[in-house]
Design an enzyme around this catalytic site. Sequence first.
Site, PDB file in Angstrom:
ATOM      1  N   ARG A 102       0.856  -1.188   0.000  1.00  0.00           N
ATOM      2  CA  ARG A 102       0.000   0.000   0.000  1.00  0.00           C
ATOM      3  C   ARG A 102       0.886   1.230   0.000  1.00  0.00           C
ATOM      4  O   ARG A 102       1.943   1.245   0.644  1.00  0.00           O
ATOM      5  CB  ARG A 102      -0.905   0.030   1.241  1.00  0.00           C
ATOM      6  CG  ARG A 102      -2.121  -0.881   1.142  1.00  0.00           C
ATOM      7  CD  ARG A 102      -3.136  -0.401   0.094  1.00  0.00           C
ATOM      8  NE  ARG A 102      -4.302  -1.247   0.001  1.00  0.00           N
ATOM      9  CZ  ARG A 102      -4.470  -2.239  -0.879  1.00  0.00           C
ATOM     10  NH1 ARG A 102      -3.523  -2.508  -1.750  1.00  0.00           N
ATOM     11  NH2 ARG A 102      -5.579  -2.933  -0.903  1.00  0.00           N
ATOM     12  N   HIS A 140      -1.186   0.103  -9.947  1.00  0.00           N
ATOM     13  CA  HIS A 140      -1.942  -0.799  -9.055  1.00  0.00           C
ATOM     14  C   HIS A 140      -2.433  -2.036  -9.822  1.00  0.00           C
ATOM     15  O   HIS A 140      -3.625  -2.335  -9.842  1.00  0.00           O
ATOM     16  CB  HIS A 140      -3.125  -0.069  -8.394  1.00  0.00           C
ATOM     17  CG  HIS A 140      -3.585  -0.759  -7.128  1.00  0.00           C
ATOM     18  ND1 HIS A 140      -4.044  -0.081  -6.026  1.00  0.00           N
ATOM     19  CD2 HIS A 140      -3.648  -2.073  -6.801  1.00  0.00           C
ATOM     20  CE1 HIS A 140      -4.379  -0.943  -5.079  1.00  0.00           C
ATOM     21  NE2 HIS A 140      -4.144  -2.165  -5.530  1.00  0.00           N
TER      22      HIS A 140
HETATM   23  P1  NAP Z   1      -2.132 -10.936   5.289  1.00  0.00           P
HETATM   24  O1  NAP Z   1      -2.292 -12.381   4.921  1.00  0.00           O
HETATM   25  O2  NAP Z   1      -3.078 -10.320   6.273  1.00  0.00           O
HETATM   26  O3  NAP Z   1      -0.630 -10.785   5.832  1.00  0.00           O
HETATM   27  C1  NAP Z   1      -0.168  -9.628   6.410  1.00  0.00           C
HETATM   28  C2  NAP Z   1       1.263  -9.851   6.876  1.00  0.00           C
HETATM   29  O4  NAP Z   1       1.774  -8.608   7.356  1.00  0.00           O
HETATM   30  C3  NAP Z   1       1.364 -10.836   8.039  1.00  0.00           C
HETATM   31  O5  NAP Z   1       2.524 -11.616   7.926  1.00  0.00           O
HETATM   32  C4  NAP Z   1       1.454  -9.919   9.248  1.00  0.00           C
HETATM   33  O6  NAP Z   1       2.120 -10.458  10.362  1.00  0.00           O
HETATM   34  C5  NAP Z   1       2.269  -8.782   8.680  1.00  0.00           C
HETATM   35  N1  NAP Z   1       2.071  -7.569   9.481  1.00  0.00           N
HETATM   36  C6  NAP Z   1       0.937  -6.904   9.726  1.00  0.00           C
HETATM   37  N2  NAP Z   1       1.170  -5.862  10.554  1.00  0.00           N
HETATM   38  C7  NAP Z   1       2.494  -5.906  10.842  1.00  0.00           C
HETATM   39  C8  NAP Z   1       3.349  -5.121  11.663  1.00  0.00           C
HETATM   40  N3  NAP Z   1       2.886  -4.086  12.375  1.00  0.00           N
HETATM   41  N4  NAP Z   1       4.648  -5.456  11.729  1.00  0.00           N
HETATM   42  C9  NAP Z   1       5.133  -6.511  11.033  1.00  0.00           C
HETATM   43  N5  NAP Z   1       4.381  -7.303  10.238  1.00  0.00           N
HETATM   44  C10 NAP Z   1       3.074  -6.993  10.150  1.00  0.00           C
HETATM   45  O7  NAP Z   1      -2.177 -10.022   3.995  1.00  0.00           O
HETATM   46  P2  NAP Z   1      -1.970 -10.469   2.466  1.00  0.00           P
HETATM   47  O8  NAP Z   1      -3.172 -11.153   1.974  1.00  0.00           O
HETATM   48  O9  NAP Z   1      -0.651 -11.131   2.330  1.00  0.00           O
HETATM   49  O10 NAP Z   1      -1.937  -9.028   1.758  1.00  0.00           O
HETATM   50  C11 NAP Z   1      -0.946  -8.062   2.105  1.00  0.00           C
HETATM   51  C12 NAP Z   1      -1.298  -6.732   1.492  1.00  0.00           C
HETATM   52  O11 NAP Z   1      -1.053  -6.735   0.090  1.00  0.00           O
HETATM   53  C13 NAP Z   1      -2.780  -6.332   1.558  1.00  0.00           C
HETATM   54  O12 NAP Z   1      -3.121  -5.849   2.834  1.00  0.00           O
HETATM   55  C14 NAP Z   1      -2.876  -5.275   0.494  1.00  0.00           C
HETATM   56  O13 NAP Z   1      -2.605  -4.018   1.072  1.00  0.00           O
HETATM   57  C15 NAP Z   1      -1.771  -5.646  -0.491  1.00  0.00           C
HETATM   58  N6  NAP Z   1      -2.290  -6.043  -1.811  1.00  0.00           N
HETATM   59  C16 NAP Z   1      -1.899  -5.349  -2.910  1.00  0.00           C
HETATM   60  C17 NAP Z   1      -2.335  -5.714  -4.168  1.00  0.00           C
HETATM   61  C18 NAP Z   1      -1.878  -4.993  -5.399  1.00  0.00           C
HETATM   62  O14 NAP Z   1      -2.359  -5.256  -6.500  1.00  0.00           O
HETATM   63  N7  NAP Z   1      -0.937  -4.095  -5.295  1.00  0.00           N
HETATM   64  C19 NAP Z   1      -3.201  -6.795  -4.316  1.00  0.00           C
HETATM   65  C20 NAP Z   1      -3.602  -7.480  -3.173  1.00  0.00           C
HETATM   66  C21 NAP Z   1      -3.136  -7.093  -1.914  1.00  0.00           C
HETATM   67  P3  NAP Z   1       1.589 -11.787  11.110  1.00  0.00           P
HETATM   68  O15 NAP Z   1       1.983 -12.914  10.179  1.00  0.00           O
HETATM   69  O16 NAP Z   1       2.331 -11.809  12.374  1.00  0.00           O
HETATM   70  O17 NAP Z   1       0.107 -11.619  11.253  1.00  0.00           O
END
Ligand code: NAP
Length: 310
Positions: A225, A273
């Site tokens: 993000r 994006h």
């Molecule tokens: P997710 O499964 O919820 O994983 C989030 C990861 O971030 C987890 O490992 C979490 O730690 C870690 N995290 C959260 N807060 C943290 C902090 N304060 N310090 C350190 N680590 C932290 O999310 P996801 O499905 O992988 O998606 C990640 C992000 O990708 C989405 O939220 C979205 O913003 C982005 N995204 C972008 C696109 C694009 O096209 N550009 C598409 C889809 C998603 P834990 O393992 O300890 O919980």
Amino acid sequence: MLTVLFSAPARRWAEYEAPLTTALAEAGIAARLVTKADRPGDVDYIVYAPNGGLEDFTPFTGCRAVLSLWAGVETIVTNRTLTQPLCRMVDAGLEEGMVEWVTGHVLRHHLGLDRYILNADRTWAPQVPPLARDRRVAVLGLGALGRASAEALAALRFRVLGWSRTARDIPGIDCRHGPDGLRAVLSQAEIVVLLLPLTAETEGLMDAERLGWLPQGAVLLNPGRGALIDDDALLAALDRGQVGHATLDVFRVEPLPEGHPFWAHSQVTVTPHIASETRATTAARVVAENIRRGEAGEPFLYLVDRDRGY
Ligand code: NAP
């Protein structure tokens, strides 16, 4: 018969109507899919994407869950009118797309591809890149998308460091966590991939101090993000060469405004994006499975922790 409200930008309906109808039927759910709720109190589930016009969830008194089509839920997670369970999207198609974007852009920088693709004056200047096994790549965020990307990079033999909020144990990845782990990860990373959700804790994470922990010339990839990064701090780090290149897919304001310095900076690549998108066929099955679970009294998949913000 359940009523499922599809609340997303209008163009999405054409994409999702058939896959959702099929997936619900395959899950054995009798449901009426609607794009407008004449009687909000009768809606059982809401399939949700931002920019569909739905902001007040108060009238949906009978709604059992809001099922996001997006992995990132930062625009809805703080909505005070939403009292129902909120599930984010974890989708095989989304994951595959992100793995492709991340590995593609890591390989671009690892192999120094620009040197030959942009070789306008046809210089014969061989520069053999190191092997992946000698390149350290850090993935910040080891959730659905970060873990899959980290594992794909490790399969290509990169030395992968990972960082998350809580401790993770992933074979082949040097996993660190918490504030103490971040410095150790960033200070070794030649290429950094941001795959964190946007929360109160992660906003502005890559500020002047954290960017300063990177080795000189490190490459930053952000498909997470936009607000994970302090834009001015990144521009300053690029100008002094601390960051050698930034490939950015997401921005604080999207579309990225015409006059934003990222557009003009020679060491910034902007992708609009597109790193990854939820794919209707696979995502529809996830939605249907969650509705099935809701009706069977089973726990929902991918439930968002509203306090944590993701
Ligand atoms: P997710 O499964 O919820 O994983 C989030 C990861 O971030 C987890 O490992 C979490 O730690 C870690 N995290 C959260 N807060 C943290 C902090 N304060 N310090 C350190 N680590 C932290 O999310 P996801 O499905 O992988 O998606 C990640 C992000 O990708 C989405 O939220 C979205 O913003 C982005 N995204 C972008 C696109 C694009 O096209 N550009 C598409 C889809 C998603 P834990 O393992 O300890 O919980």
